[in-house]
Design an enzyme around this catalytic site. Sequence first.
Site, mmCIF file in Angstrom:
data_model
loop_
_atom_site.group_PDB
_atom_site.id
_atom_site.type_symbol
_atom_site.label_atom_id
_atom_site.label_comp_id
_atom_site.label_asym_id
_atom_site.label_seq_id
_atom_site.Cartn_x
_atom_site.Cartn_y
_atom_site.Cartn_z
ATOM 1 N N CYS A 1 40.616 40.197 29.006
ATOM 2 C CA CYS A 1 40.687 39.905 27.561
ATOM 3 C C CYS A 1 39.406 39.182 27.139
ATOM 4 O O CYS A 1 38.958 38.239 27.807
ATOM 5 C CB CYS A 1 41.898 39.009 27.293
ATOM 6 N N HIS B 1 48.364 29.734 37.491
ATOM 7 C CA HIS B 1 48.255 30.953 36.682
ATOM 8 C C HIS B 1 46.929 31.666 36.986
ATOM 9 O O HIS B 1 45.882 31.027 37.065
ATOM 10 C CB HIS B 1 48.329 30.604 35.194
ATOM 11 N N GLU C 1 44.954 33.406 35.219
ATOM 12 C CA GLU C 1 43.890 33.178 34.224
ATOM 13 C C GLU C 1 43.169 31.858 34.510
ATOM 14 O O GLU C 1 41.937 31.800 34.492
ATOM 15 C CB GLU C 1 44.474 33.148 32.805
ATOM 16 N N CYS D 1 43.726 31.078 22.195
ATOM 17 C CA CYS D 1 43.611 32.309 21.430
ATOM 18 C C CYS D 1 44.355 32.151 20.116
ATOM 19 O O CYS D 1 45.482 31.652 20.085
ATOM 20 C CB CYS D 1 44.221 33.423 22.269
#
Lengths: 279, 279
Positions: free
Chosen positions: B95, B123, B125, B189
């Site tokens: 992303c 996580h 990410e 985000c």
Amino acid sequence: MEVFVVKTAGFCFGVKRAINMAYDAAKETSNEIYTLGPIIHNPQVVSKLEESKIYAKKNIDDIKNGTVIIRSHGVELKEMKEAKNKNLNIIDATCPFVKKAQEHAEELSRDGYFVVVVGEKEHPEVKSIVSYVDKNAVVLESAIDVKKLSRVKKLGIVAQTTQSIENLQAIVSECLKKAGELKVFNTICNATFVRQTESTGLASKVDCMIVVGGKNSANTNRLAEVCKKIQPNTYHIETKAELKSEWFEGVKKVGITAGASTPNWIIDEVVKAIKNINC
Amino acid sequence: MEVFVVKTAGFCFGVKRAINMAYDAAKETSNEIYTLGPIIHNPQVVSKLEESKIYAKKNIDDIKNGTVIIRSHGVELKEMKEAKNKNLNIIDATCPFVKKAQEHAEELSRDGYFVVVVGEKEHPEVKSIVSYVDKNAVVLESAIDVKKLSRVKKLGIVAQTTQSIENLQAIVSECLKKAGELKVFNTICNATFVRQTESTGLASKVDCMIVVGGKNSANTNRLAEVCKKIQPNTYHIETKAELKSEWFEGVKKVGITAGASTPNWIIDEVVKAIKNINC
């Protein structure tokens, strides 16, 4: 009645330094010398300096020649430039921590940040910091003020050296919603932070708290404010003359603190006067 | 029973992009292709991709040759390097917002900041962001974790893209006490932020809230968490199969929201199933 005095009460490093620089300058000449605005925010100290022919002038226009001392909380860039243009003998007693805040504001502005100064709009220190920002800067006094900011790409923050960490935290927190990139210089002076912490610590242990210092002193006002939150029986005075015996009725423990611009002799007089009150 | 669906529920830009890239890649070849870890955190979507011969592999060692798709929430730098060394055909579906967080972490590290990543330690990410930091980085999950940090000169902060703004604010606030200079990239985000705001807004107006999405999806878990704070009658499900009629007894208004990795067809099925419940 027991009396406790906060260890860090009174003159901070920057104030001591400025006063010493003023007296040293007076020793070098028999002429009058001037400070641009009061050298520190304590009327009693400013009066005492007049005995050594050191006078506070409001504007740079009032000083034609000779020596000018730049006060501890700094002056605006344009005043500094004017003093240079007039060929005055400049003694820069700006507190090194205020100088750092000015430099960081200048750096943020140069690096393309929209600059926020956390502090009191009308305080000379804040005005001096703002003057180092090339483009527009905004002064924010509390977190509510952040709402009126538009969203920007890069937001830079510096603080008046005498701000409370809680206020800086609250403003930074809200500013996070206003920019993708946030750069913060925590320019709160450590002495202010330590004094506030020790003073509120003492305030929680006594029945009455006395805060000594100039009514025009930002850090003393804030000290009184944070102490009053802990101990509602808190009073802000400049000298012993303002003490009222009714404040001490039924009081067993009194705490005393003082701002960064309060000299020891004034604190000592207050301590002595309180000890002489019969309760 | 009235049913309301949050407008921003479901696939976000980054997820849509990753899924499209995967299907496009499948069209180009008759061979199997692989994603490094699940391409998005939704088991139903991952199963559906297998019909197009797109398989999730846990480790780069499990992929010998051919095409590898880098999942939406990124991979660690060493895995990316290994994929390159193996001469795999790399399709980077990270992303773009996660990519920004990786780049900012790298930049902060290069500029001498001690890097803090606000997010969940385990996580993928977060692990991918941390891997871009040259020296040590620390992952903080909540403001309490800041206490264990030592004081540093320069502290840089980035956030997992699906964090809540409140958690970032709380951590930044505490970090102000730990460094003279703080640089924060708010890498949350915007879609996550808007979805959270709209979902909690709806949660306050209904009697029951259903949050649809992978149990392994960080943003869906957080969505369920923030909705539950507003409306205790909140349930997190992956598919309509988990719905229980007793949740809707006496309920007049139901709200539905879904994480960024939940496809529309699953949301539609849930809406239809709820409408068929007789209460």
